[in-house]
Design an enzyme around this catalytic site. Sequence first.
Site, PDB file in Angstrom:
ATOM      1  N   SER A   9       0.842  -1.196   0.000  1.00  0.00           N
ATOM      2  CA  SER A   9       0.000   0.000   0.000  1.00  0.00           C
ATOM      3  C   SER A   9       0.877   1.245   0.000  1.00  0.00           C
ATOM      4  O   SER A   9       1.691   1.445   0.908  1.00  0.00           O
ATOM      5  CB  SER A   9      -0.891   0.016   1.243  1.00  0.00           C
ATOM      6  N   HIS A  34      -0.983  -1.388  -4.282  1.00  0.00           N
ATOM      7  CA  HIS A  34      -2.280  -1.151  -3.632  1.00  0.00           C
ATOM      8  C   HIS A  34      -2.464   0.351  -3.402  1.00  0.00           C
ATOM      9  O   HIS A  34      -1.653   0.995  -2.745  1.00  0.00           O
ATOM     10  CB  HIS A  34      -2.309  -1.906  -2.297  1.00  0.00           C
ATOM     11  N   ASP A  36      -4.873   3.143  -1.847  1.00  0.00           N
ATOM     12  CA  ASP A  36      -5.988   3.384  -0.925  1.00  0.00           C
ATOM     13  C   ASP A  36      -6.604   4.746  -1.202  1.00  0.00           C
ATOM     14  O   ASP A  36      -5.976   5.782  -0.961  1.00  0.00           O
ATOM     15  CB  ASP A  36      -5.481   3.307   0.524  1.00  0.00           C
ATOM     16  N   MET A  38      -9.444   7.375  -0.260  1.00  0.00           N
ATOM     17  CA  MET A  38     -10.338   7.698   0.868  1.00  0.00           C
ATOM     18  C   MET A  38     -10.943   9.082   0.671  1.00  0.00           C
ATOM     19  O   MET A  38     -10.280   9.984   0.157  1.00  0.00           O
ATOM     20  CB  MET A  38      -9.536   7.673   2.169  1.00  0.00           C
ATOM     21  N   HIS A  67      -8.243   0.352  -4.164  1.00  0.00           N
ATOM     22  CA  HIS A  67      -9.195   0.085  -3.083  1.00  0.00           C
ATOM     23  C   HIS A  67      -9.976   1.372  -2.800  1.00  0.00           C
ATOM     24  O   HIS A  67      -9.445   2.297  -2.192  1.00  0.00           O
ATOM     25  CB  HIS A  67      -8.388  -0.383  -1.854  1.00  0.00           C
ATOM     26  N   MET A  69     -12.446   3.544  -0.945  1.00  0.00           N
ATOM     27  CA  MET A  69     -13.167   3.735   0.321  1.00  0.00           C
ATOM     28  C   MET A  69     -13.887   5.067   0.201  1.00  0.00           C
ATOM     29  O   MET A  69     -13.569   6.036   0.907  1.00  0.00           O
ATOM     30  CB  MET A  69     -12.180   3.707   1.488  1.00  0.00           C
ATOM     31  N   MET A 138     -10.962  -6.910   5.126  1.00  0.00           N
ATOM     32  CA  MET A 138     -10.281  -5.899   5.951  1.00  0.00           C
ATOM     33  C   MET A 138      -9.971  -6.489   7.325  1.00  0.00           C
ATOM     34  O   MET A 138     -10.862  -7.002   7.998  1.00  0.00           O
ATOM     35  CB  MET A 138     -11.185  -4.668   6.147  1.00  0.00           C
ATOM     36  N   ASP A 176      -6.147  -7.137   4.164  1.00  0.00           N
ATOM     37  CA  ASP A 176      -5.648  -5.761   4.200  1.00  0.00           C
ATOM     38  C   ASP A 176      -5.764  -5.172   5.602  1.00  0.00           C
ATOM     39  O   ASP A 176      -6.862  -5.011   6.129  1.00  0.00           O
ATOM     40  CB  ASP A 176      -6.484  -4.929   3.209  1.00  0.00           C
TER      41      ASP A 176
END
Length: 218
Positions: A9, A34, A36, A38, A67, A69, A138, A176
């Site tokens: 990540s 990866h 992330d 958000m 990913h 979110m 998760m 993760d």
Amino acid sequence: MKKIQISPSILSADFSQLGNEIKRLEEGGADMIHVDVMDGHFVPNLTIGPPVIKALKKNTNMLFDVHLMISPVHKYIDAFADAGADIITIHPEATEDLDSSILKIKEFKKKVGISLNPETKLDIIRSYLDKIDLVLIMSVNPGFGGQKFMPEVLDKIKELKKIQINHNLDFDIEIDGGINFENSKIAIKAGANILVSGTTVFKSNNGDIKKNIDLLKS
Ligand code: DX5
Ligand code: ZN
């Protein structure tokens, strides 16, 4: 058995050097990257969006494991597909219509991942397991890197693995959050074949990425 893969990540990377950090991951033997994403709404933190992904993707052939979110996620799927995401993972709670979000990701010929928070039950995705490419379990509450691994999610991985074998399905099982050199082995044993890692890959052994990736796989 599927090959064990590491998806570092970039949340734990030096954000002022992101392009170089991805090079370092590539040289260190990462299997994918990866990312992330958000939004400060679905999770209490803000990170990066499509323009940054697009810029990073220009200089590397690495697979981008994105990913999301963010909520509502559906209307942003196009932008992440255009930016160069290879795997697009969404949370069921972040879309009003999981079926159409899955279809939309497929329309762009991207791999579909569904992510389950620690408290989210497997039941919510049972009927989708033959339609998706990856389940992301998760092992922390999403939002921040560097949190403590929650071993109680391992039961979900074991259950998923059973379903996969019994129904001869082919999705990847990714874990993760809070992965370190000890619990990586337990997660693999439970059935995970892709391990996400931010803190351990970037910070352990004075940031020796290759060593950390090798240790996580062993
Ligand atoms: C948490 C993110 C994770 C996290 C992993 O919301 O989805 O990818 O950054 O970082 P570590 O390995 O530090 O838990
Ligand atoms: Zn993640």
